[in-house]
Design a protein around this motif. Structure first.
Motif, short mmCIF file in Angstrom:
data_model
loop_
_atom_site.label_atom_id
_atom_site.label_comp_id
_atom_site.label_asym_id
_atom_site.label_seq_id
_atom_site.Cartn_x
_atom_site.Cartn_y
_atom_site.Cartn_z
N PHE A 4 5.59 39.15 -41.56
CA PHE A 4 5.77 39.66 -40.18
C PHE A 4 7.10 40.21 -39.85
O PHE A 4 8.04 39.42 -40.50
CB PHE A 4 5.35 38.79 -39.25
N ARG A 5 7.46 41.46 -39.37
CA ARG A 5 8.78 41.53 -39.12
C ARG A 5 9.06 40.87 -37.86
O ARG A 5 8.23 40.29 -37.30
CB ARG A 5 8.74 43.28 -38.73
N LEU A 6 10.53 40.60 -37.82
CA LEU A 6 10.81 39.79 -36.53
C LEU A 6 10.54 40.18 -35.49
O LEU A 6 10.01 39.30 -34.50
CB LEU A 6 12.57 39.75 -36.71
N SER A 7 10.35 41.65 -34.94
CA SER A 7 9.73 41.97 -33.79
C SER A 7 8.14 41.50 -33.69
O SER A 7 7.76 41.26 -32.53
CB SER A 7 10.02 43.48 -33.58
N GLU A 8 7.48 41.52 -34.77
CA GLU A 8 5.94 41.24 -34.76
C GLU A 8 6.06 39.70 -34.62
O GLU A 8 5.21 39.08 -33.79
CB GLU A 8 5.51 41.44 -36.17
N ALA A 9 6.95 39.10 -35.10
CA ALA A 9 6.99 37.52 -35.13
C ALA A 9 7.17 37.16 -33.62
O ALA A 9 6.63 36.11 -32.97
CB ALA A 9 7.91 36.91 -36.04
N ARG A 11 6.58 39.11 -30.89
CA ARG A 11 5.58 39.22 -29.95
C ARG A 11 4.43 38.17 -30.27
O ARG A 11 3.90 37.60 -29.11
CB ARG A 11 5.06 40.59 -30.46
N LEU A 12 4.11 37.76 -31.45
CA LEU A 12 3.18 36.66 -31.50
C LEU A 12 3.64 35.27 -30.98
O LEU A 12 2.54 34.55 -30.70
CB LEU A 12 2.79 36.49 -33.33
N LEU A 13 4.88 34.91 -30.78
CA LEU A 13 5.13 33.70 -30.64
C LEU A 13 5.38 33.90 -29.02
O LEU A 13 5.65 32.86 -28.34
CB LEU A 13 6.65 33.30 -31.03
N GLY A 14 5.53 35.06 -28.21
CA GLY A 14 5.36 35.12 -27.09
C GLY A 14 7.07 34.99 -26.57
O GLY A 14 7.55 34.68 -25.54
N PHE A 49 5.37 27.11 -37.87
CA PHE A 49 6.40 26.94 -36.69
C PHE A 49 5.75 27.04 -35.39
O PHE A 49 6.14 26.54 -34.34
CB PHE A 49 7.34 28.39 -37.19
N ALA A 50 4.65 28.15 -35.26
CA ALA A 50 4.23 28.34 -33.88
C ALA A 50 3.46 27.00 -33.54
O ALA A 50 3.46 26.70 -32.53
CB ALA A 50 3.16 29.48 -33.91
N LYS A 51 2.95 26.42 -34.55
CA LYS A 51 2.21 25.09 -34.21
C LYS A 51 2.96 24.29 -33.76
O LYS A 51 2.95 23.44 -32.81
CB LYS A 51 1.43 24.62 -35.35
N ALA A 52 4.21 23.97 -34.44
CA ALA A 52 5.19 23.13 -34.10
C ALA A 52 5.87 23.37 -32.83
O ALA A 52 6.33 22.33 -31.96
CB ALA A 52 6.19 22.95 -35.04
N GLN A 53 5.95 24.45 -32.50
CA GLN A 53 6.60 24.89 -31.22
C GLN A 53 5.39 24.82 -29.74
O GLN A 53 6.22 24.69 -28.80
CB GLN A 53 7.19 26.60 -31.28
N ALA A 54 4.39 24.86 -30.25
CA ALA A 54 3.56 24.65 -29.16
C ALA A 54 3.66 23.51 -28.22
O ALA A 54 3.52 22.49 -28.91
CB ALA A 54 1.89 24.90 -29.64
#
Length: 134
Positions: A4-9, A11-14, A49-54
């Motif tokens: 995923f490009r950084l901009s896509e990442a 968007r996915l992470l909000g 990373f998303a799971k750890a950040q949630a």
């Protein structure tokens, strides 16, 4: 391996693109160049990373339940008629809508601004992927 490009990442992470760049500079995420020279993040690393950040807010109800899908949030809208009601909650980035009896709304005191927990127990969960992401 999905990338995923950084901009896509972002968007996915909000979060903003700048936040993702800061995480990369801080070593919290690993970015590398793809074949076009764009900075990308590995999909598996991004998921971990998303799971750890949630951060799930603490559940204010001290009731044990078998349902694992519990979303703490605020009631944002209640639409009632004589018999039925539609209750909308904002649970972090997720909008959860529940249909229930108007009597239940009255008994629970549901109105905009009230803290509530949406408990979801489903026998069917549909998972979709964007076309061509295999």
């Amino acid at each position: 391996m999905p990338q995923f490009r950084l901009s896509e990442a972002a968007r996915l992470l909000g979060v903003s693109d700048d936040t993702v760049r800061r995480w990369v500079r801080a070593g919290q995420l690993t970015a590398f160049g793809d074949s076009a020279g764009r900075k990308v993040v590995d999909g598996a690393e991004l998921a971990a990373f998303a799971k750890a950040q949630a951060e799930q807010p603490e559940d204010p109800s001290s009731v044990g339940r078998s349902a694992r899908n519990r979303f703490v949030g605020l009631v944002t809208e209640v639409i009632t008629d004589k018999v039925m009601a539609q209750v909308e909650l904002q649970c972090g980035p997720h909008r959860v809508v529940s249909l229930m009896s108007a009597e239940a709304v009255r008994e629970l005191g549901l109105r905009p601004g009230v803290l509530a927990v949406a408990v979801v127990k489903a026998t069917t969960v549909v998972v979709e992927t964007p076309e061509g992401s295999r």
